[in-house]
Write an enzyme that holds these catalytic residues in place. Structure first.
Site, mmCIF file in Angstrom:
data_model
loop_
_atom_site.group_PDB
_atom_site.id
_atom_site.type_symbol
_atom_site.label_atom_id
_atom_site.label_comp_id
_atom_site.label_asym_id
_atom_site.label_seq_id
_atom_site.Cartn_x
_atom_site.Cartn_y
_atom_site.Cartn_z
ATOM 1 N N ARG A 2 18.684 24.008 2.389
ATOM 2 C CA ARG A 2 19.103 23.538 3.704
ATOM 3 C C ARG A 2 19.305 24.731 4.617
ATOM 4 N NH1 ARG A 2 17.644 19.360 2.972
ATOM 5 N NH2 ARG A 2 18.639 17.335 3.012
ATOM 6 N N GLU A 26 17.558 23.703 12.776
ATOM 7 C CA GLU A 26 16.167 23.244 12.906
ATOM 8 C C GLU A 26 16.102 21.939 13.711
ATOM 9 O OE1 GLU A 26 15.535 23.017 8.587
ATOM 10 O OE2 GLU A 26 15.280 20.852 8.771
ATOM 11 N N HIS A 57 10.078 22.491 7.072
ATOM 12 C CA HIS A 57 10.809 21.553 6.193
ATOM 13 C C HIS A 57 9.850 20.533 5.546
ATOM 14 C CE1 HIS A 57 15.059 19.711 5.569
ATOM 15 N NE2 HIS A 57 14.279 19.469 4.527
HETATM 16 C C1 8YV Z 1 13.477 15.792 3.472
HETATM 17 C C2 8YV Z 1 14.877 17.067 2.010
HETATM 18 O O1 8YV Z 1 14.021 14.585 3.143
HETATM 19 O O2 8YV Z 1 15.206 15.505 0.299
HETATM 20 C C3 8YV Z 1 15.703 16.327 1.040
HETATM 21 O O3 8YV Z 1 16.925 16.589 1.017
HETATM 22 O O4 8YV Z 1 15.310 17.976 2.623
HETATM 23 C C4 8YV Z 1 13.474 16.663 2.254
HETATM 24 O O5 8YV Z 1 12.864 16.030 1.209
HETATM 25 C C5 8YV Z 1 12.162 15.560 4.049
HETATM 26 O O6 8YV Z 1 11.663 16.762 4.399
HETATM 27 C C6 8YV Z 1 12.185 14.621 5.235
HETATM 28 O O7 8YV Z 1 12.872 15.183 6.295
#
Ligand code: 8YV
Length: 342
Positions: free
Chosen positions: A240, A269, A287
């Site tokens: 993150r 972001e 991401h």
């Molecule tokens: C996002 C992610 O969900 O699962 C997570 O926590 O950060 C990613 O899989 C995906 O990029 C959609 O925003």
């Protein structure tokens, strides 16, 4: 009885929407966008369930006065966009998408590690810019090896373990740090050794971050931590934004106290720190670690299954597969399939 209604906050695979529509009335957004708290409140006011993305925050303010909503499914394993205690207090079930993305995110972490260590993005930019006009110097474009080196994993959950298992093929030595040690059989399977965080930072050649974002993990990697790392080391963040202090990282990369970094996530972001954008030893992606065809589809399907099950519909009626606060279901007038929350 009229059909229950589900809001889907972002465009989703048509077959997944069709699966939802077999059971509920679907209100699906057709364009991507971020929503203010007021817009979220309005969207959630007249639905029984919702599927949302990471940029949509669900908290006490958004849920205030809502007596209809029963479930919000997050399209991600990380759920720092949810105020879980507030959702629980409001009697709203929260769900996420664990496991289905482990292997794809692990693959991508390796893609980033290789790209940063072997300077793939910078070399391609250079080539495309037309600079390859004569024989290359033998000592140009030297990168950092992976094979035989030490890989460090900070945050050894299921994705971290999937990353560790792949290190065997690169003949790497794997160290990890987690608040708690993994059971011996898991450590053996991952061929990974637990060490203190500072020791990890000092010893590794490649460091991959796979921590969940919590208040305690904010800037878990900042200037003091970067200063402990080898100048030849490579840092990868697939966790993150905000876990790394991006400004401090940009300084370390600029001053070459860290060889390279590859980031899929950023503080604030979709904005990216301008100093990172200017650096050739930073590989940057928007991401997309979970973004393989199969995995994004599996995530969407799991989110839909969670919503339908929480609303007492479909094959899993009453048994959402991946609830985050399952205790709220016992407060729904005794059953997950009833219309009104207690
Ligand atoms: C996002 C992610 O969900 O699962 C997570 O926590 O950060 C990613 O899989 C995906 O990029 C959609 O925003």
């Amino acid at each position: 009885m009229s059909k229950k209604k589900v809001w889907v906050s972002r465009p989703l695979f048509p077959d997944v929407l069709a699966h939802l529509a077999d059971h509920v009335e679907v209100a699906a957004e057709t364009v991507e966008g971020t929503r203010s708290a007021d817009q979220m409140r309005a969207k959630l006011a007249d639905v029984d369930g919702a599927i949302v993305g990471l940029s949509e925050r669900v908290d006490a303010g958004v849920l205030a006065g809502n007596t209809r909503l029963k479930v919000v499914a997050n399209l991600g394993v990380g759920f720092n966009n949810f105020d879980l205690p507030a959702m629980t207090a409001a009697g709203v079930l929260a769900t996420n998408t664990p496991d289905v993305l482990n292997e794809s995110v692990a693959d991508y972490a390796w893609a980033l590690m290789l790209a940063a260590a072997r300077r793939v993005s910078a070399a391609e930019r250079w080539l495309r810019a037309g600079h390859w006009t004569s024989t290359m110097r033998f000592d140009d474009w030297l990168g950092v090896d992976l094979h035989g080196k030490t890989l460090g994993i900070l945050g050894m959950g299921r994705i971290g373990q999937a990353i560790a298992r792949r290190a065997c093929g690169f003949d790497m030595h794997v160290l990890y740090h987690n608040r708690s040690r993994l059971p011996d059989p898991v450590e053996r399977e991952c061929r990974a050794q637990w060490v203190e965080k500072h020791e990890l930072l000092r010893r590794v050649d490649h460091l991959v971050l796979v921590l969940p974002f919590t208040a305690a993990n904010r800037h878990a990697i900042g200037a003091p931590e970067l200063a402990l790392m080898k100048p030849s080391a490579v840092l990868v963040n697939v966790a993150r934004g905000g876990i790394v202090d991006d400004a401090a990282l940009a300084r370390a990369l600029r001053d070459k106290t860290l060889a390279a970094a590859a980031l899929d996530v950023f503080e604030g972001e979709p904005a990216v720190h301008p100093d990172l954008l200017a650096l050739d030893n930073a590989v940057l992606s928007p991401h997309i670690a979970s973004a393989s065809e199969d995995t994004r589809r599996a995530m969407a399907r799991l989110a839909a299954d969670n919503v339908l099950a929480a609303l007492g519909l479909g094959k899993l009626a009453g048994q959402p597969p991946t609830p985050l606060n399952p205790e709220v279901m016992s407060r729904w007038s005794g059953a997950a399939s009833v219309d009104n929350k207690a």
